[in-house]
Design an enzyme around this catalytic site. Structure first.
Site, short mmCIF file in Angstrom:
data_model
loop_
_atom_site.label_atom_id
_atom_site.label_comp_id
_atom_site.label_asym_id
_atom_site.label_seq_id
_atom_site.Cartn_x
_atom_site.Cartn_y
_atom_site.Cartn_z
N LYS A 108 1.09 -1.26 0.06
CA LYS A 108 -0.32 -0.15 -0.25
C LYS A 108 1.18 1.04 -0.13
O LYS A 108 2.45 1.07 0.54
CB LYS A 108 -1.16 -0.10 1.47
CG LYS A 108 -1.76 1.11 1.32
CD LYS A 108 -3.50 -0.13 0.38
CE LYS A 108 -4.30 0.58 0.88
NZ LYS A 108 -5.83 0.64 -0.70
P1 NAD Z 1 -12.47 7.68 -3.45
O1 NAD Z 1 -11.85 9.14 -2.94
O2 NAD Z 1 -12.83 8.02 -4.73
O3 NAD Z 1 -13.71 8.19 -2.18
C1 NAD Z 1 -13.96 8.28 -1.22
C2 NAD Z 1 -15.57 8.91 -0.87
O4 NAD Z 1 -14.88 8.96 0.97
C3 NAD Z 1 -15.96 10.46 -1.28
O5 NAD Z 1 -17.11 10.29 -0.95
C4 NAD Z 1 -15.69 11.36 -0.09
O6 NAD Z 1 -16.09 12.36 -0.21
C5 NAD Z 1 -15.30 10.24 1.22
N1 NAD Z 1 -15.01 10.15 2.26
C6 NAD Z 1 -13.75 10.69 2.64
N2 NAD Z 1 -13.17 10.62 3.84
C7 NAD Z 1 -14.98 11.10 4.37
C8 NAD Z 1 -15.08 11.16 5.81
N3 NAD Z 1 -14.12 11.26 7.12
N4 NAD Z 1 -16.16 11.01 6.46
C9 NAD Z 1 -17.09 10.45 5.47
N5 NAD Z 1 -16.93 10.67 3.91
C10 NAD Z 1 -15.38 10.76 3.99
O7 NAD Z 1 -11.73 6.91 -2.68
P2 NAD Z 1 -12.37 4.94 -3.28
O8 NAD Z 1 -11.61 4.45 -4.05
O9 NAD Z 1 -14.26 4.58 -3.57
O10 NAD Z 1 -12.07 4.57 -1.48
C11 NAD Z 1 -13.03 4.20 -0.60
C12 NAD Z 1 -12.15 3.39 0.42
O11 NAD Z 1 -12.61 1.57 -0.47
C13 NAD Z 1 -10.93 3.69 1.35
O12 NAD Z 1 -11.38 2.41 1.89
C14 NAD Z 1 -10.35 2.00 0.00
O13 NAD Z 1 -9.22 1.90 0.82
C15 NAD Z 1 -11.94 1.23 -0.04
N6 NAD Z 1 -11.74 0.63 -1.24
C16 NAD Z 1 -11.29 0.96 -2.53
C17 NAD Z 1 -10.81 0.62 -4.32
C18 NAD Z 1 -10.58 0.73 -5.23
O14 NAD Z 1 -10.78 0.36 -5.54
N7 NAD Z 1 -10.69 2.29 -5.25
C19 NAD Z 1 -10.41 -0.79 -3.47
C20 NAD Z 1 -10.65 -1.64 -2.15
C21 NAD Z 1 -11.22 -0.62 -1.05
#
Ligand code: NAD
Length: 420
Positions: A108
């Protein structure tokens, strides 16, 4: 190592590991090696801002375990990024890749930055400088980053371009989650959210239920995971009643006009400013809504022992990594709430990342039906193994997912042995 193990997310991951180890009676000598990352890199990322000043950002890349293959894991741009959080997420990636049978290890990366405070040019400089700084430690056979919070396919294109320019030729396999035109895979952008929706279906099947127009859903975090999960579940007839982002949430008990909300969010507008048929709620209020399915899809540690007793959802699908603390998991289990564990629920992203990596190495690209079918089958097989272990060891889904992962990983570690 003290810095590495300091965060609650890391401690949480260790507790999950230890619980699984004691249930399955795994070899403690093998498990000892999994408690710490193989390698942790900390870098300075200086960026010249648009006003001419230079600002230094702190960046990390942690490679937790590479027994099963090259490291794999996202790259996060967020103000909460720390060495310990990155290490914990790298550890979860090891368990995730093992659980879903990929020939990949866990890694990561991240930069401690608020990406919303930087211009596009500044973000490009940040991504490129970070790529240069961690460049000696990554590569298609070594460690392959992908998008995560605050990064996207454009970030991956800049990253790939920088790495390729250093080596003098195009190396698309160095990252996944790239735009299609520069070697990305069909289906990668929506794969994590689609995987979450698949897992909700599998859980419903286990609970002898079906998703239909009476199914209500609330989603915390409306980004690359939350949006496609909403689209998929909405297409299956479910009502998406609430969504939120960093600015707050919106709610309509009869279901939001999800297409309108998505086009608002895709325009980089905050949900707090959305004007539609809904009421404004806080992120905290979203967790307490009376819905069938709750999908935390933002950041870690948001469901705690304080708010867990107030959760009324019947099923929680962990779209984010580590959104539920250990104490909260125990409370939710006691309250009979079915949890789909993160290392299973959000594995769709790394599965299609793996497909992208394989397609890039072969220079031969697959169609979307093929990708979605393979994604479904891999997740279904993993879900079945987890529920099987949950029944066999009489443990909750979180522990069962960890057991299922460790069965493959510790077997491989034993066979490879320890050198010297
Ligand atoms: P992203 O940046 O596309 O979206 C994140 C969302 O969460 C946004 O809407 C943001 O405004 C919101 N957010 C951020 N901080 C916040 C808070 N304190 N309170 C409420 N909302 C908040 O990110 P993503 O890629 O969608 O990732 C989201 C989660 O999923 C993370 O934990 C990430 O590790 C996990 N994840 C993502 C992927 C991927 O392919 N993108 C894969 C596996 C896991």
């Amino acid at each position: 190592m003290r810095d590495i193990i300091s965060s609650s997310l890391y401690q949480n991951a260790l507790i999950q590991l230890e619980e699984a180890v004691s249930s399955m009676k795994a070899d403690p000598n093998i498990v000892e090696r999994l408690k710490y990352p193989k390698r942790a890199i900390q870098v300075s990322v200086p960026v010249r801002l648009d006003d001419g000043t230079v600002k230094n950002f702190e960046g990390y890349r942690v490679q937790h375990n590479m027994t099963l293959g090259p490291g794999k894991g996202g790259l996060r741009f967020h103000p909460s990024v720390s060495l310990s959080e990155t290490a914990a997420l790298a550890m979860l990636m090891t368990f995730k890749c093992s659980l879903v049978g990929l020939p990949l290890g866990g890694a990561k990366g991240g930069v401690r930055v608020d990406p919303l405070s930087l211009s596009r040019q500044e973000l490009q400089s940040l991504a490129r400088r970070y790529a240069i700084e961690i460049g000696p430690f990554i590569g298609p056979d070594n460690d392959i980053p992908a998008p995560d919070i605050g990064t996207d396919s454009q970030t991956m294109a800049w990253f790939m371009d920088t790495y390729s320019q250093i080596h003098g030729f195009s190396i698309p396999g160095v990252v996944t989650g790239k735009p299609i035109v520069v070697g990305g895979s069909l289906g990668r952008a929506e794969s994590t959210g689609k995987g979450v929706a698949f897992c909700v279906n599998f859980a419903y099947e286990r609970l002898n239920k079906r998703i239909d127009s009476s199914t209500t859903v609330a989603i915390h975090g409306f980004g690359k995971v939350g949006v496609p999960a909403a689209i998929d579940l909405h297409q299956q007839g479910a009502k998406i009643c609430a969504v939120s982002d960093v600015s707050g949430g919106i709610y309509n008990k009869n279901g939001l006009d999800i297409e309108a909300v998505i086009s608002w969010a895709k325009g980089k507008h905050l949900l707090a400013n959305y004007q539609g048929d809904c009421e404004k709620i806080t992120n905290e209020e979203l967790f307490e809504l009376d819905v069938d399915v709750l999908i935390p899809a933002a950041i870690d540690g948001v469901i705690t022992k304080e708010n867990a007793p107030k959760i009324r959802a019947r099923l929680i699908a962990e779209g984010a990594n580590g959104p539920i603390t250990k104490e909260a998991v125990d409370i939710l289990n006691d309250n009979g709430i079915f949890i789909i564990p993160d290392i299973l629920c959000n594995a769709g992203g790394v599965i299609v990342s793996y497909f992208e990596w394989v397609q890039g190495l072969q220079h031969f690209f697959w169609d979307l039906d093929q990708i979605n079918k393979k994604l479904h089958d891999i997740l279904y097989d993993a879900f079945k193994r987890v529920t099987h272990n949950s029944d066999l060891y009489n443990v909750d889904m979180k522990t069962a997912a960890m057991i299922s992962s460790l069965q493959r990983l510790t077997g491989a570690m034993r066979l490879r042995g320890m050198w010297p």
